[in-house]
Design a protein around this motif. Sequence first.
Motif, mmCIF file in Angstrom:
data_model
loop_
_atom_site.group_PDB
_atom_site.id
_atom_site.type_symbol
_atom_site.label_atom_id
_atom_site.label_comp_id
_atom_site.label_asym_id
_atom_site.label_seq_id
_atom_site.Cartn_x
_atom_site.Cartn_y
_atom_site.Cartn_z
ATOM 1 N N GLY A 62 5.994 0.241 8.301
ATOM 2 C CA GLY A 62 6.781 0.694 7.173
ATOM 3 C C GLY A 62 6.857 2.158 6.709
ATOM 4 O O GLY A 62 7.579 2.647 5.937
ATOM 5 N N LEU A 63 5.882 2.878 7.388
ATOM 6 C CA LEU A 63 5.727 4.252 6.918
ATOM 7 C C LEU A 63 7.008 5.130 7.640
ATOM 8 O O LEU A 63 7.126 5.063 8.814
ATOM 9 C CB LEU A 63 4.233 4.886 7.635
ATOM 10 C CG LEU A 63 3.208 3.951 6.987
ATOM 11 C CD1 LEU A 63 1.964 4.486 7.534
ATOM 12 C CD2 LEU A 63 3.084 4.183 5.422
ATOM 13 N N GLN A 64 7.264 6.116 6.777
ATOM 14 C CA GLN A 64 8.342 7.023 7.244
ATOM 15 C C GLN A 64 8.212 8.025 8.174
ATOM 16 O O GLN A 64 8.700 8.440 9.130
ATOM 17 C CB GLN A 64 9.242 7.451 6.196
ATOM 18 C CG GLN A 64 9.863 6.497 5.106
ATOM 19 C CD GLN A 64 10.292 7.308 4.087
ATOM 20 O OE1 GLN A 64 11.174 8.111 4.381
ATOM 21 N NE2 GLN A 64 10.080 6.612 2.716
ATOM 22 N N GLN A 122 -5.208 15.911 -4.270
ATOM 23 C CA GLN A 122 -5.061 14.703 -4.741
ATOM 24 C C GLN A 122 -3.858 14.243 -5.148
ATOM 25 O O GLN A 122 -3.037 13.266 -4.925
ATOM 26 C CB GLN A 122 -6.324 14.262 -5.595
ATOM 27 C CG GLN A 122 -7.568 14.395 -4.748
ATOM 28 C CD GLN A 122 -8.689 14.178 -5.780
ATOM 29 O OE1 GLN A 122 -8.509 13.588 -6.912
ATOM 30 N NE2 GLN A 122 -9.832 14.558 -5.245
ATOM 31 N N ILE A 123 -3.194 15.261 -6.410
ATOM 32 C CA ILE A 123 -2.010 15.188 -6.703
ATOM 33 C C ILE A 123 -0.738 15.223 -5.546
ATOM 34 O O ILE A 123 0.078 14.217 -5.901
ATOM 35 C CB ILE A 123 -1.661 15.915 -7.946
ATOM 36 C CG1 ILE A 123 -2.729 15.831 -8.926
ATOM 37 C CG2 ILE A 123 -0.407 15.794 -8.641
ATOM 38 C CD1 ILE A 123 -2.886 16.908 -10.023
ATOM 39 N N ALA A 124 -0.895 16.105 -4.720
ATOM 40 C CA ALA A 124 0.270 16.241 -3.763
ATOM 41 C C ALA A 124 0.179 14.980 -2.897
ATOM 42 O O ALA A 124 1.490 14.350 -2.695
ATOM 43 C CB ALA A 124 0.048 17.581 -2.921
ATOM 44 N N LEU A 162 2.649 9.446 -0.957
ATOM 45 C CA LEU A 162 2.175 8.163 -0.615
ATOM 46 C C LEU A 162 2.832 6.958 -1.345
ATOM 47 O O LEU A 162 3.360 6.123 -1.070
ATOM 48 C CB LEU A 162 0.622 7.744 -1.013
ATOM 49 C CG LEU A 162 -0.386 8.712 -0.230
ATOM 50 C CD1 LEU A 162 -1.758 8.499 -0.599
ATOM 51 C CD2 LEU A 162 -0.324 8.089 1.265
ATOM 52 N N SER A 163 3.538 7.756 -2.659
ATOM 53 C CA SER A 163 4.342 6.758 -3.434
ATOM 54 C C SER A 163 5.486 6.522 -2.815
ATOM 55 O O SER A 163 6.391 5.509 -3.007
ATOM 56 C CB SER A 163 4.352 7.476 -4.917
ATOM 57 O OG SER A 163 5.188 8.804 -4.800
ATOM 58 N N ARG A 164 5.918 7.344 -1.829
ATOM 59 C CA ARG A 164 7.617 7.215 -1.155
ATOM 60 C C ARG A 164 7.021 6.607 0.273
ATOM 61 O O ARG A 164 7.993 6.574 0.937
ATOM 62 C CB ARG A 164 7.968 8.480 -1.226
ATOM 63 C CG ARG A 164 8.636 8.868 -2.550
ATOM 64 C CD ARG A 164 9.643 7.972 -3.162
ATOM 65 N NE ARG A 164 10.931 7.811 -2.408
ATOM 66 C CZ ARG A 164 11.725 6.761 -2.193
ATOM 67 N NH1 ARG A 164 11.507 5.908 -3.022
ATOM 68 N NH2 ARG A 164 12.578 6.671 -1.426
#
Length: 605
Positions: A402-404, A417-419, A424-426
């Motif tokens: 399911g990865l885009q 890490q923040i980027a 990953l959240s999407r």
Amino acid sequence: MAEAAGPDLAAAVTLLGAAVVAVPLFRRWGLGSVLGYLAAGLAMGPFGLRVIGDPEAMLHVAELGVVLFLFIIGLEMEPRRLWSMRRDIFGLGLAQVLLCMALLAPVGVALGYPLATSLVAGTGFVLTSTAIVMQMLSERGDLSRARGQHVVSILLLEDLAIVPLLALVAFLAPGGAEPLTGGERALAIATGLGAIALLILAGWYLLNPLFRFLATFGGREVMTAGALLVVLGSALLLQAGGLSAAMGAFLAGVLLSESTFRHQLEADIEPFRGLLLGLFFLAVGMSLDLSAVAADWRLILLTVLAYTALKSLGIYAVARLFRASHPEALERTVLMAQGGEFAFVLYAAALGVGLIDARGSAALTAVIVLSMVLTPLLLAAHDRWLRRPPQPDDGDAEAPDGLQGSVLLIGFGRFGQIAAQVLLSRGWSVSIIDTDTQMIAVAGYMGMKVHYGDGARLDILQAAGAAEARAVLICIDRPETATRIAQVMKAEYPLVPVLARAFDRAHALALVRAGVDFQLRETFESALSLGARALDDLGESPEVVEQVLEEVRKRDADRFAAQMTGDLTSGRDLLLSNLPDHLRDAARAAAPDRLAQAMQDTGRS
């Protein structure tokens, strides 16, 4: 005093010169580098210009290229990747290999050869040329399409199959000594299984700590030495256990396929693999007995036609059985109807154990070479008369799990890490590389996968998939290295979007000149947010706060554009416009030249 004999530099220079000339020419003609190496070896061998008189000695050394090749294949056999493609690999791929083996093996029997020899000869032709097919898929833009992914899955199964096929050659080898007793055979099996178990235990418990230690306290050359030690040591261990060296290298690659250091290992081994594998093909070409080929030319031609026709029938039948359309099945047949590089490996192993003789090896090598030469011609004929334009439903292949798509992120510190969390959240897949072993360990505790590697090296970027990435994010905190990564990316992969973290204004200017598509100074937006919160606490209305932020962003962008064009006067005026009137007038009167020079030297703020 007798003069010590040195290396034959003239022969080495001549051989390298032949390869340097032949390989680019053959690639330009669309025939591939493998045929270029074979042609160079044939020209330089005992049946050509006789520059090299003993190709067998070179062949033994060059077989190290096959060992390193199988290690690289093992690195690509990541269990998670295989699992996501399991239906195509172990369904479509296995069906095609088994059916084509069943169709091709009887050809040798019909020509009067023993069953074991016929099976090895036919099986060698079943293994398609990965180099030729992958190059053609890439040139046609089919690698990301569903039909291209089906072909890649079959190639993966064929790459995986070479290990049991080499074991099959050893099993079919005629016994040259007294037959083994039951106890001796049991001991031999136990020794082989023990060697495999020892290698697996070492892979689980020793390899990652070893490379973590080398990455922390050693240099780049020590990491390379460690990689070669693991490959050759694994090959030696299984060879001592009565199994093939190639199987040892392959298992070592599989054990390291999910390692943090996979990309670094692949990049370090690749130059040795490429050189030694090219040397292997040169040696195969030098070993080709033209007199035997001339004597058996009718048999060779008949074998090429029979093998190609029967393999084509098998490929088409399996494609249709797995519900491929007629055009797709036909195109796959034309792409994969030839023999490939692994056939030379298989035939060399069969020659070594006495399954085929030198004359038979020369004839089979000629069969493979002719089939590889025919492939571009058949594909050109197919494209001219039979190929149809892509249909609307022949879109990109679905990404596994399911990865885009895939994003390459370089640097997994506080910024990266923040980027990564945002991506990953999407549901975007993120490949991450870093050189900080402590940060890599922390990421492992968090359940994330970070690979060890220097993102400024082109070979590391290639191994990490930069060419196929949907975007590359440079998040490291070293300005010079970040700029170098941007320059390498834009020089080698100009169409891949590159987004970069900038240390300050001077670094941002350097990144823009390097060609990045987007850059952001690491403190700019956070400083604006802090200033906005201060205005809010001081009682300013939200509308005023937003207006101020927009004005500051616009002045900064205008100043940045002025500095990009070298207009330091405009940049200075834009900077001074932020100051109150009395401070701005004093600064202009006191030190206009010093202010401009400071802006040029530091580029900060």
